[in-house]
Motif scaffolding. Structure first.
Motif, PDB file in Angstrom:
ATOM      1  N   ALA A 176       0.805  -1.228   0.000  1.00 49.61           N
ATOM      2  CA  ALA A 176       0.000   0.000   0.000  1.00 49.61           C
ATOM      3  C   ALA A 176       0.839   1.280   0.000  1.00 49.61           C
ATOM      4  CB  ALA A 176      -0.934   0.010   1.207  1.00 49.61           C
ATOM      5  N   VAL A 177       2.126   1.183   0.311  1.00 52.31           N
ATOM      6  CA  VAL A 177       2.987   2.371   0.434  1.00 52.31           C
ATOM      7  C   VAL A 177       3.313   2.930  -0.954  1.00 52.31           C
ATOM      8  CG1 VAL A 177       5.261   3.192   1.166  1.00 52.31           C
ATOM      9  CG2 VAL A 177       3.970   1.606   2.617  1.00 52.31           C
ATOM     10  N   ARG A 178       3.080   4.238  -1.116  1.00 50.45           N
ATOM     11  CA  ARG A 178       3.427   4.947  -2.350  1.00 50.45           C
ATOM     12  C   ARG A 178       4.321   6.137  -2.016  1.00 50.45           C
ATOM     13  NH1 ARG A 178      -2.305   6.348  -5.045  1.00 50.45           N
ATOM     14  NH2 ARG A 178      -1.833   8.113  -3.736  1.00 50.45           N
ATOM     15  N   ASN A 179       5.199   6.484  -2.936  1.00 55.33           N
ATOM     16  CA  ASN A 179       6.014   7.711  -2.848  1.00 55.33           C
ATOM     17  C   ASN A 179       6.767   7.832  -1.527  1.00 55.33           C
ATOM     18  OD1 ASN A 179       5.016   8.488  -5.411  1.00 55.33           O
ATOM     19  ND2 ASN A 179       3.197   9.338  -4.453  1.00 55.33           N
ATOM     20  N   PHE A 180       7.403   6.761  -1.110  1.00 55.65           N
ATOM     21  CA  PHE A 180       8.160   6.760   0.140  1.00 55.65           C
ATOM     22  C   PHE A 180       9.430   7.594  -0.021  1.00 55.65           C
ATOM     23  CE2 PHE A 180      11.067   5.249   3.340  1.00 55.65           C
ATOM     24  CZ  PHE A 180      10.268   4.988   4.433  1.00 55.65           C
ATOM     25  N   GLU A 181       9.719   8.414   0.982  1.00 56.57           N
ATOM     26  CA  GLU A 181      10.946   9.210   0.977  1.00 56.57           C
ATOM     27  C   GLU A 181      11.603   9.140   2.351  1.00 56.57           C
ATOM     28  OE1 GLU A 181      10.372  12.992  -1.827  1.00 56.57           O
ATOM     29  OE2 GLU A 181       8.938  12.939  -0.174  1.00 56.57           O
ATOM     30  N   VAL A 182      12.918   9.107   2.338  1.00 52.56           N
ATOM     31  CA  VAL A 182      13.720   9.251   3.547  1.00 52.56           C
ATOM     32  C   VAL A 182      14.282  10.663   3.505  1.00 52.56           C
ATOM     33  CG1 VAL A 182      15.764   8.448   4.782  1.00 52.56           C
ATOM     34  CG2 VAL A 182      14.301   6.798   3.590  1.00 52.56           C
ATOM     35  N   LEU A 183      14.091  11.415   4.576  1.00 53.15           N
ATOM     36  CA  LEU A 183      14.433  12.839   4.578  1.00 53.15           C
ATOM     37  C   LEU A 183      15.396  13.181   5.711  1.00 53.15           C
ATOM     38  CD1 LEU A 183      10.700  13.843   4.172  1.00 53.15           C
ATOM     39  CD2 LEU A 183      12.407  13.847   2.340  1.00 53.15           C
ATOM     40  N   LYS A 184      16.231  14.192   5.461  1.00 52.08           N
ATOM     41  CA  LYS A 184      17.109  14.753   6.493  1.00 52.08           C
ATOM     42  C   LYS A 184      16.765  16.223   6.651  1.00 52.08           C
ATOM     43  CE  LYS A 184      20.987  11.623   5.947  1.00 52.08           C
ATOM     44  NZ  LYS A 184      22.433  11.519   5.748  1.00 52.08           N
ATOM     45  N   GLN A 185      16.593  16.635   7.880  1.00 53.11           N
ATOM     46  CA  GLN A 185      16.215  18.013   8.218  1.00 53.11           C
ATOM     47  C   GLN A 185      17.359  18.983   7.915  1.00 53.11           C
ATOM     48  OE1 GLN A 185      14.557  21.005   8.804  1.00 53.11           O
ATOM     49  NE2 GLN A 185      13.199  19.674   9.962  1.00 53.11           N
ATOM     50  N   VAL A 186      17.022  20.119   7.297  1.00 55.31           N
ATOM     51  CA  VAL A 186      18.022  21.148   7.018  1.00 55.31           C
ATOM     52  C   VAL A 186      17.653  22.509   7.595  1.00 55.31           C
ATOM     53  CG1 VAL A 186      18.909  20.008   4.942  1.00 55.31           C
ATOM     54  CG2 VAL A 186      17.047  21.673   4.738  1.00 55.31           C
ATOM     55  N   SER A 187      16.442  22.657   8.104  1.00 50.54           N
ATOM     56  CA  SER A 187      15.988  23.947   8.606  1.00 50.54           C
ATOM     57  C   SER A 187      16.353  24.144  10.077  1.00 50.54           C
ATOM     58  CB  SER A 187      14.466  24.054   8.467  1.00 50.54           C
ATOM     59  OG  SER A 187      13.998  25.216   9.110  1.00 50.54           O
ATOM     60  N   PRO A 188      16.775  25.357  10.434  1.00 50.55           N
ATOM     61  CA  PRO A 188      17.020  25.636  11.847  1.00 50.55           C
ATOM     62  C   PRO A 188      15.722  25.898  12.623  1.00 50.55           C
ATOM     63  CG  PRO A 188      17.488  27.576  10.528  1.00 50.55           C
ATOM     64  CD  PRO A 188      17.161  26.467   9.560  1.00 50.55           C
ATOM     65  N   LYS A 189      14.576  25.846  11.942  1.00 51.54           N
ATOM     66  CA  LYS A 189      13.299  26.163  12.586  1.00 51.54           C
ATOM     67  C   LYS A 189      12.754  25.044  13.459  1.00 51.54           C
ATOM     68  CE  LYS A 189      12.015  29.400   8.995  1.00 51.54           C
ATOM     69  NZ  LYS A 189      11.092  29.710   7.917  1.00 51.54           N
ATOM     70  N   ASN A 190      13.291  23.835  13.315  1.00 48.83           N
ATOM     71  CA  ASN A 190      12.940  22.770  14.255  1.00 48.83           C
ATOM     72  C   ASN A 190      14.145  21.880  14.459  1.00 48.83           C
ATOM     73  OD1 ASN A 190      12.679  19.956  13.234  1.00 48.83           O
ATOM     74  ND2 ASN A 190      11.297  20.887  11.746  1.00 48.83           N
ATOM     75  N   ASP A 191      14.123  21.114  15.514  1.00 50.55           N
ATOM     76  CA  ASP A 191      15.329  20.367  15.870  1.00 50.55           C
ATOM     77  C   ASP A 191      15.211  18.861  15.676  1.00 50.55           C
ATOM     78  OD1 ASP A 191      13.579  20.006  17.964  1.00 50.55           O
ATOM     79  OD2 ASP A 191      15.025  20.422  19.532  1.00 50.55           O
ATOM     80  N   TYR A 192      14.243  18.401  14.906  1.00 53.38           N
ATOM     81  CA  TYR A 192      14.221  16.992  14.530  1.00 53.38           C
ATOM     82  C   TYR A 192      15.261  16.757  13.442  1.00 53.38           C
ATOM     83  CZ  TYR A 192       9.989  16.080  17.210  1.00 53.38           C
ATOM     84  OH  TYR A 192       9.090  15.918  18.227  1.00 53.38           O
ATOM     85  N   THR A 193      15.751  15.539  13.320  1.00 46.58           N
ATOM     86  CA  THR A 193      16.857  15.250  12.420  1.00 46.58           C
ATOM     87  C   THR A 193      16.444  14.567  11.129  1.00 46.58           C
ATOM     88  OG1 THR A 193      18.236  15.004  14.389  1.00 46.58           O
ATOM     89  CG2 THR A 193      19.165  14.213  12.332  1.00 46.58           C
ATOM     90  N   TYR A 194      15.529  13.602  11.204  1.00 46.77           N
ATOM     91  CA  TYR A 194      15.183  12.770  10.045  1.00 46.77           C
ATOM     92  C   TYR A 194      13.678  12.728   9.835  1.00 46.77           C
ATOM     93  CZ  TYR A 194      19.911  11.049  10.948  1.00 46.77           C
ATOM     94  OH  TYR A 194      21.256  10.965  11.169  1.00 46.77           O
ATOM     95  N   GLY A 195      13.291  12.234   8.673  1.00 48.15           N
ATOM     96  CA  GLY A 195      11.876  12.049   8.399  1.00 48.15           C
ATOM     97  C   GLY A 195      11.625  10.925   7.417  1.00 48.15           C
ATOM     98  N   PHE A 196      10.466  10.312   7.551  1.00 48.41           N
ATOM     99  CA  PHE A 196       9.929   9.390   6.555  1.00 48.41           C
ATOM    100  C   PHE A 196       8.630  10.019   6.064  1.00 48.41           C
ATOM    101  CE2 PHE A 196      11.670   5.307   8.779  1.00 48.41           C
ATOM    102  CZ  PHE A 196      12.907   5.474   8.185  1.00 48.41           C
ATOM    103  N   SER A 197       8.399   9.973   4.770  1.00 42.15           N
ATOM    104  CA  SER A 197       7.161  10.474   4.193  1.00 42.15           C
ATOM    105  C   SER A 197       6.665   9.441   3.191  1.00 42.15           C
ATOM    106  CB  SER A 197       7.415  11.806   3.490  1.00 42.15           C
ATOM    107  OG  SER A 197       6.232  12.288   2.884  1.00 42.15           O
TER     108      SER A 197
END
Length: 115
Positions: A42-63
């Protein structure tokens, strides 16, 4: 699994790992996450993300996206997802924020009414 009228869901989770940023262990977690979670039909358009903005302090993301609520539910119950959460997520993620979106069609219609 989707039916006419179902709204697609964009599921995103941002997170920090117990591993050092950009460490071999973090890289392994991200690659394993991609490999395991994209194996779920069922998963479509999966992405692994790395945070680059100083506006929040989380490091990684899955979308990822799902065609319908039924597809999202099947993902949550899928044995590969359940195992990944139990064996990897719960042991390696230090904190996270989960967000699920559907397109706000009503907002687009309201704006065109104002014009």
């Amino acid at each position: 699994m989707s039916k006419p009228g179902d709204k697609a869901i964009r599921h995103q989770v941002i997170f920090d790992l117990k591993h050092g940023k950009d460490s071999a262990e973090a890289d392994r977690f991200l690659k394993d996450g991609w490999r395991i979670l994209t194996s779920i039909p069922a998963v479509r358009n999966f992405e692994v993300l790395k945070q680059v903005s100083p506006k929040n302090d989380y490091t990684y993301g899955f979308s990822m996206e799902f065609a319908s609520q039924a597809d999202y539910d099947s993902y949550n119950a899928h044995p590969a997802h359940v195992a990944f959460v139990a064996e990897r997520w719960e042991t390696e993620v230090s904190r996270f924020l989960e967000i699920d979106f559907v397109r706000a069609g009503d907002a687009e219609e309201a704006q065109s009414d104002e014009d």
